[in-house]
Structures are given as structure tokens and as C-alpha cells.
Enzyme design. Structure first.
Site, PDB file in Angstrom:
ATOM      1  N   TYR A  24       0.833  -1.202   0.000  1.00  0.00           N
ATOM      2  CA  TYR A  24       0.000   0.000   0.000  1.00  0.00           C
ATOM      3  C   TYR A  24       0.867   1.252   0.000  1.00  0.00           C
ATOM      4  O   TYR A  24       0.594   2.209  -0.724  1.00  0.00           O
ATOM      5  CB  TYR A  24      -0.936   0.008   1.207  1.00  0.00           C
ATOM      6  CG  TYR A  24      -1.767   1.271   1.275  1.00  0.00           C
ATOM      7  CD1 TYR A  24      -2.818   1.466   0.383  1.00  0.00           C
ATOM      8  CD2 TYR A  24      -1.482   2.278   2.194  1.00  0.00           C
ATOM      9  CE1 TYR A  24      -3.569   2.632   0.412  1.00  0.00           C
ATOM     10  CE2 TYR A  24      -2.225   3.443   2.232  1.00  0.00           C
ATOM     11  CZ  TYR A  24      -3.269   3.616   1.340  1.00  0.00           C
ATOM     12  OH  TYR A  24      -4.003   4.779   1.373  1.00  0.00           O
ATOM     13  N   GLN A 127      -3.283  18.276   7.121  1.00  0.00           N
ATOM     14  CA  GLN A 127      -3.680  18.071   5.724  1.00  0.00           C
ATOM     15  C   GLN A 127      -5.153  17.717   5.644  1.00  0.00           C
ATOM     16  O   GLN A 127      -5.653  16.919   6.442  1.00  0.00           O
ATOM     17  CB  GLN A 127      -2.845  16.952   5.096  1.00  0.00           C
ATOM     18  CG  GLN A 127      -3.239  16.576   3.681  1.00  0.00           C
ATOM     19  CD  GLN A 127      -4.259  15.446   3.636  1.00  0.00           C
ATOM     20  OE1 GLN A 127      -4.375  14.661   4.583  1.00  0.00           O
ATOM     21  NE2 GLN A 127      -5.023  15.371   2.564  1.00  0.00           N
ATOM     22  N   TYR A 129      -8.499  16.785   2.849  1.00  0.00           N
ATOM     23  CA  TYR A 129      -9.044  16.500   1.524  1.00  0.00           C
ATOM     24  C   TYR A 129     -10.345  17.272   1.327  1.00  0.00           C
ATOM     25  O   TYR A 129     -11.010  17.648   2.293  1.00  0.00           O
ATOM     26  CB  TYR A 129      -9.363  15.007   1.377  1.00  0.00           C
ATOM     27  CG  TYR A 129      -8.172  14.098   1.301  1.00  0.00           C
ATOM     28  CD1 TYR A 129      -7.338  14.101   0.188  1.00  0.00           C
ATOM     29  CD2 TYR A 129      -7.891  13.205   2.336  1.00  0.00           C
ATOM     30  CE1 TYR A 129      -6.249  13.246   0.115  1.00  0.00           C
ATOM     31  CE2 TYR A 129      -6.805  12.346   2.273  1.00  0.00           C
ATOM     32  CZ  TYR A 129      -5.989  12.376   1.157  1.00  0.00           C
ATOM     33  OH  TYR A 129      -4.913  11.531   1.089  1.00  0.00           O
ATOM     34  N   THR A 155      -5.173  19.142   0.004  1.00  0.00           N
ATOM     35  CA  THR A 155      -4.885  18.241  -1.109  1.00  0.00           C
ATOM     36  C   THR A 155      -6.006  18.289  -2.136  1.00  0.00           C
ATOM     37  O   THR A 155      -7.158  18.003  -1.814  1.00  0.00           O
ATOM     38  CB  THR A 155      -4.693  16.801  -0.596  1.00  0.00           C
ATOM     39  OG1 THR A 155      -3.603  16.781   0.331  1.00  0.00           O
ATOM     40  CG2 THR A 155      -4.398  15.854  -1.738  1.00  0.00           C
ATOM     41  N   ARG A 164      -5.198   1.730  -8.061  1.00  0.00           N
ATOM     42  CA  ARG A 164      -3.972   1.155  -7.496  1.00  0.00           C
ATOM     43  C   ARG A 164      -4.086  -0.368  -7.527  1.00  0.00           C
ATOM     44  O   ARG A 164      -4.621  -0.989  -6.607  1.00  0.00           O
ATOM     45  CB  ARG A 164      -3.754   1.689  -6.084  1.00  0.00           C
ATOM     46  CG  ARG A 164      -3.641   3.206  -6.067  1.00  0.00           C
ATOM     47  CD  ARG A 164      -3.708   3.794  -4.678  1.00  0.00           C
ATOM     48  NE  ARG A 164      -3.828   5.261  -4.738  1.00  0.00           N
ATOM     49  CZ  ARG A 164      -4.119   6.033  -3.705  1.00  0.00           C
ATOM     50  NH1 ARG A 164      -4.315   5.486  -2.516  1.00  0.00           N
ATOM     51  NH2 ARG A 164      -4.216   7.339  -3.851  1.00  0.00           N
ATOM     52  N   LYS A 251      -1.909  21.434  -2.359  1.00  0.00           N
ATOM     53  CA  LYS A 251      -1.062  20.285  -2.703  1.00  0.00           C
ATOM     54  C   LYS A 251      -1.637  19.522  -3.891  1.00  0.00           C
ATOM     55  O   LYS A 251      -2.808  19.140  -3.879  1.00  0.00           O
ATOM     56  CB  LYS A 251      -0.939  19.351  -1.496  1.00  0.00           C
ATOM     57  CG  LYS A 251      -0.039  18.145  -1.717  1.00  0.00           C
ATOM     58  CD  LYS A 251       0.061  17.323  -0.437  1.00  0.00           C
ATOM     59  CE  LYS A 251       1.029  16.161  -0.579  1.00  0.00           C
ATOM     60  NZ  LYS A 251       0.563  15.141  -1.527  1.00  0.00           N
ATOM     61  N   HIS A 275       1.142  13.095  -6.122  1.00  0.00           N
ATOM     62  CA  HIS A 275       0.663  12.183  -5.076  1.00  0.00           C
ATOM     63  C   HIS A 275       1.538  10.932  -5.013  1.00  0.00           C
ATOM     64  O   HIS A 275       1.053   9.820  -4.748  1.00  0.00           O
ATOM     65  CB  HIS A 275      -0.799  11.795  -5.331  1.00  0.00           C
ATOM     66  CG  HIS A 275      -1.622  11.673  -4.082  1.00  0.00           C
ATOM     67  ND1 HIS A 275      -2.436  12.678  -3.624  1.00  0.00           N
ATOM     68  CD2 HIS A 275      -1.760  10.662  -3.182  1.00  0.00           C
ATOM     69  CE1 HIS A 275      -3.042  12.283  -2.508  1.00  0.00           C
ATOM     70  NE2 HIS A 275      -2.638  11.064  -2.223  1.00  0.00           N
ATOM     71  N   ARG A 278       0.550   7.960  -7.196  1.00  0.00           N
ATOM     72  CA  ARG A 278      -0.550   7.123  -6.715  1.00  0.00           C
ATOM     73  C   ARG A 278      -1.909   7.502  -7.297  1.00  0.00           C
ATOM     74  O   ARG A 278      -2.907   6.859  -6.988  1.00  0.00           O
ATOM     75  CB  ARG A 278      -0.617   7.193  -5.183  1.00  0.00           C
ATOM     76  CG  ARG A 278       0.590   6.591  -4.502  1.00  0.00           C
ATOM     77  CD  ARG A 278       0.623   6.911  -3.013  1.00  0.00           C
ATOM     78  NE  ARG A 278      -0.509   6.353  -2.288  1.00  0.00           N
ATOM     79  CZ  ARG A 278      -0.629   5.072  -1.933  1.00  0.00           C
ATOM     80  NH1 ARG A 278       0.320   4.202  -2.266  1.00  0.00           N
ATOM     81  NH2 ARG A 278      -1.670   4.656  -1.251  1.00  0.00           N
TER      82      ARG A 278
END
Length: 396
Positions: A24, A127, A129, A155, A164, A251, A275, A278
Site C-alpha cells: 500500500y 492536511q 481532503y 490536497t 492502485r 497540494k 501524489h 498514486r
């Protein structure tokens, strides 16, 4: 085992961690082309060696957002740190604090804001989202402000989760994921004892505090995944800018025009970032994207960068390409998984020593002296010839 670089910590972490956790943090999106290019492109940036410069009074200190940093490095936001070491966010924050650099707490940390902030003297960064549940966002901002967080890292490159593929194979997601994770845990006794048993609770602390109930990996994959908001625009950020009193950093910038938009918006800083490879495979590496962005906004806004940085030499390269400060991600997580706070502390010492070697041999006595002139010219604008076409194509 001898630890001399972040790569040694990676090898150790792979032995210690259950595969679902190692892959991960180690993996990227799709075929992981951008993940690889982040490291490879940066390694190809050539520095000018200079001699006989009397480097006896070299200094790594710098200032960012009125904060003094012992070196131009901060620990960036990494989710689930508390799954990699016992109360991992607290351990990493303590290592950063002792070294005189900022620690950034992720929205999806295991340890909540209220556990990490009191553990260190230096105000941490937080941080966030953009999520559909604006109530959660406001709750997190209020709690971060109450805890004394100094800087908000917002972000914006995750309106939807990246594809992923490694996660499905490793057991983080996919068929029978919970059973596969359990079987992996019991066959990795060091992790099972230190983190699996003694690192509990393993819930997502910041989300649990809002929902009022315990959460776990299924919520990370489910609730959080369903809450990412693809409708986000600059207008959605206005109420956050008004609410947050301190510096606000955007970001996930890879294009010069987006960097200019961040300046027009009134952000205090940007993070040039994909990122860590990712999100969208095939986009520019941070090393390729950075020079054109620096040309566009250097001096108008603080420029931070991440993705692909593994050692102190990489830090110097990124600064020469136009960054003011860099964020560490995987590098510190490898160290955290291997040896907790002591591992992160040792990694930061290694990075500092590597920076001093690079600066001594390039004739830069201070961070301000690491500039485009520190790079080998004539191989393409601020980048080796192989990278220059991509950089020029991204210029706006």
C-alpha cells in the site's frame, strides 16, 4: 542490518510488514510508470561540482511561513501511519519536532489531531481532503485550529481515488481482503505484536471523532472513498480560505497555469506533487514539472515539492530545480515501519548529512545559494536533455 540510506529502511520494512501494508505504501497507480519516473528523473538531474570555496560555515537553516526550519524539509501527510508503527503519527511527529522541522498530520491518520498535537512542542501542520461531507471538513478544521495547527495543507489532486492495482493483489482491497489481511498479520509476528496488538485502536482517529463511532480499514476504503468530491472547483475553497487563519498550501500542482491560479486565489504555498505516483499514471514526475512552475510563480508563492525524494542529494536537486522546501513521504514511512521514532530520527540525520555533502561539493553555503546555477547547464533548461522536451511541452 546496516542502515545507511532510505533504501535500507525500505528493505527492512518489507520484511517486517504484512504485504498489504508494505505494498500500500510502496505502490502506485496503474502500471506505476510515474512512480518509477519520480525517482529516475530526479536521479538524472546533474549538479555542478565546485571546489576551493571555503565551506566551513555551511548552514541548512531556512524559514517558511515565518517558521524556522533546521533544514528545508518537512514530513508530508501520509495516511495510516499508525498502522506502520505503534501510534505511528505520534512517533513520527516527535522525530520531526526533535529535528526542528514540521510534521504534517493526514486527514486519514490513525492517531487523531488531539493525540498528536500535545505530544510535540512545535505546532504541527494539518492536511485536509475535499470531501462531499462538508460537515466533516468544517469539524476537522475547527479541531485543527483548536489544537494549534499552524499550516493547512489542502490536497486537491484526489477528486477520485486512483486505480492502485497492487492493493487488490496484496489484500488491502479485493476479494476476501479481510481474511487475507488477517493471515498476513499472524505470519508477521514483529508487526503483529508491536502494532497489531499494542498499537490499538486502529481506527481512523479524525473520522471516528466526527462520526462518533469506531472506524477501520473498511471505512477507509468505503466511507472515505465514497466521499471524495469530483465537483470541486476553486470556488469551493473560498470558505476554507476565509475560515483558516494561518498559511494555506495547495497540494497537487503539476501545471504552471494551476500554479498561477493558486497565486490568484491567495494561497500561501503550493506543493508540486503527483501524489507519489498514486493517482494518475503517465503524468509528469515532480522533477519534470517543477522548473516550468518555478518559472511561472517563483517569488509570488512558496513552492514545496514531493514525490521521488529519497535522500539529501534529492533534496538539493529539488531546491535547485525551484523548490523552497520539500516534503518527505515514503522515505520516512519506511524508516517508521522499521524502527519507529528512532528510525525517522536517524533518517533525518542521514538526509542532513547528505545535504551537507552535496552543498559542500557544489559550493552552496546556504539554502539560498542552491539555485539553477547549481545545475549543469547546456543539457536542457534546468534538466538533463532527456527531460527537457517534456519540461518545455508543459510550459505555459
Amino acid at each position: 542490518m546496516i542502515i545507511s540510506a532510505a533504501s535500507d529502511y525500505r528493505a527492512a520494512a518489507q520484511r517486517i510488514l504484512p504485504p498489504f501494508l508494505f505494498h500500500y505504501m510502496d505502490g502506485g497507480a496503474y502500471s506505476e510508470y510515474t512512480l518509477r519516473r519520480n525517482v529516475e528523473d530526479l536521479s538524472e538531474v546533474a549538479l555542478r561540482q565546485r571546489i576551493l570555496k571555503n565551506m566551513s560555515d555551511l548552514s541548512l537553516e531556512t524559514t517558511l511561513f515565518n517558521e524556522k526550519l533546521s533544514m528545508p524539509v518537512a514530513l508530508g501527510p501520509v495516511g495510516l501511519c499508525g498502522m506502520y508503527a505503534r501510534r505511528g503519527e505520534v512517533q513520527a511527529a516527535k522525530a520531526a519536532d526533535a529535528h526542528g522541522i514540521p510534521f504534517t498530520l493526514s486527514t486519514v491518520s490513525v492517531c487523531p489531531i488531539e493525540e498528536v498535537a500535545p505530544a510535540i512542542k512545535r505546532p504541527m501542520w494539518f492536511q485536509l481532503y475535499v470531501l462531499r461531507d462538508r460537515g466533516f471538513m468544517r469539524n476537522a478544521l475547527e479541531r485543527a485550529k483548536a489544537a494549534g495547527c499552524s499550516t493547512l495543507v489542502f490536497t486537491v489532486d484526489m477528486p477520485t481515488p486512483g486505480a492502485r492495482y497492487r492493493d487488490a493483489h496484496s489484500g488491502m482491497s479485493g476479494p476476501n481482503a479481510a481474511m487475507r489481511r488477517y493471515l498476513q498479520a499472524v505470519t508477521h509476528p514483529q508487526w503483529a505484536w508491536d502494532v497489531g496488538l499494542n498499537g490499538r485502536p486502529h481506527d481512523l482517529g479524525n473520522i471516528s471523532a466526527y462520526l462518533g463511532k469506531p472506524t477501520g480499514l473498511e471505512d477507509y476504503i468505503g466511507w472515505l472513498g465514497n466521499n471524495f468530491d469530483p465537483s470541486i472547483s476553486w470556488k469551493d475553497l473560498e470558505w476554507i480560505r476565509d475560515f483558516w487563519d494561518g498559511p494555506m498550501v495547495i497540494k497537487g500542482i503539476l501545471d504552471p497555469e494551476d500554479a498561477r491560479d493558486a497565486v490568484r486565489f491567495g494561497a500561501d504555498g503550493i506543493v508540486v506533487s503527483n501524489h507519489g505516483g498514486r493517482q494518475l499514471d503517465g503524468v509528469l514526475s515532480s522533477a519534470r514539472a517543477l522548473p516550468a512552475i518555478a518559472d511561472a510563480v517563483k517569488g509570488d508563492i512558496a513552492i514545496l515539492a514531493d514525490s521521488g525524494i529519497r535522500n539529501g542529494l534529492d533534496v538539493v536537486r529539488m531546491i535547485a530545480l525551484g523548490a523552497d522546501t520539500i516534503l518527505l513521504g515514503r522515505a520516512f514511512l519506511y524508516a517508521l515501519a522499521t524502527a519507529g521514532q528512532a528510525g525517522v530520527a536517524n533518517l533525518l540525520n542521514l538526509i542532513e548529512k547528505e545535504m551537507k555533502v552535496a552543498m559542500t561539493l557544489t559550493g552552496a553555503k546556504s539554502i539560498s545559494e542552491i539555485t539553477q546555477d547549481s545545475l549543469v547547464q547546456g543539457l536542457g533548461k534546468e534538466l538533463p536533455a532527456a527531460l527537457a522536451p517534456m519540461a518545455k511541452g508543459n510550459a505555459a
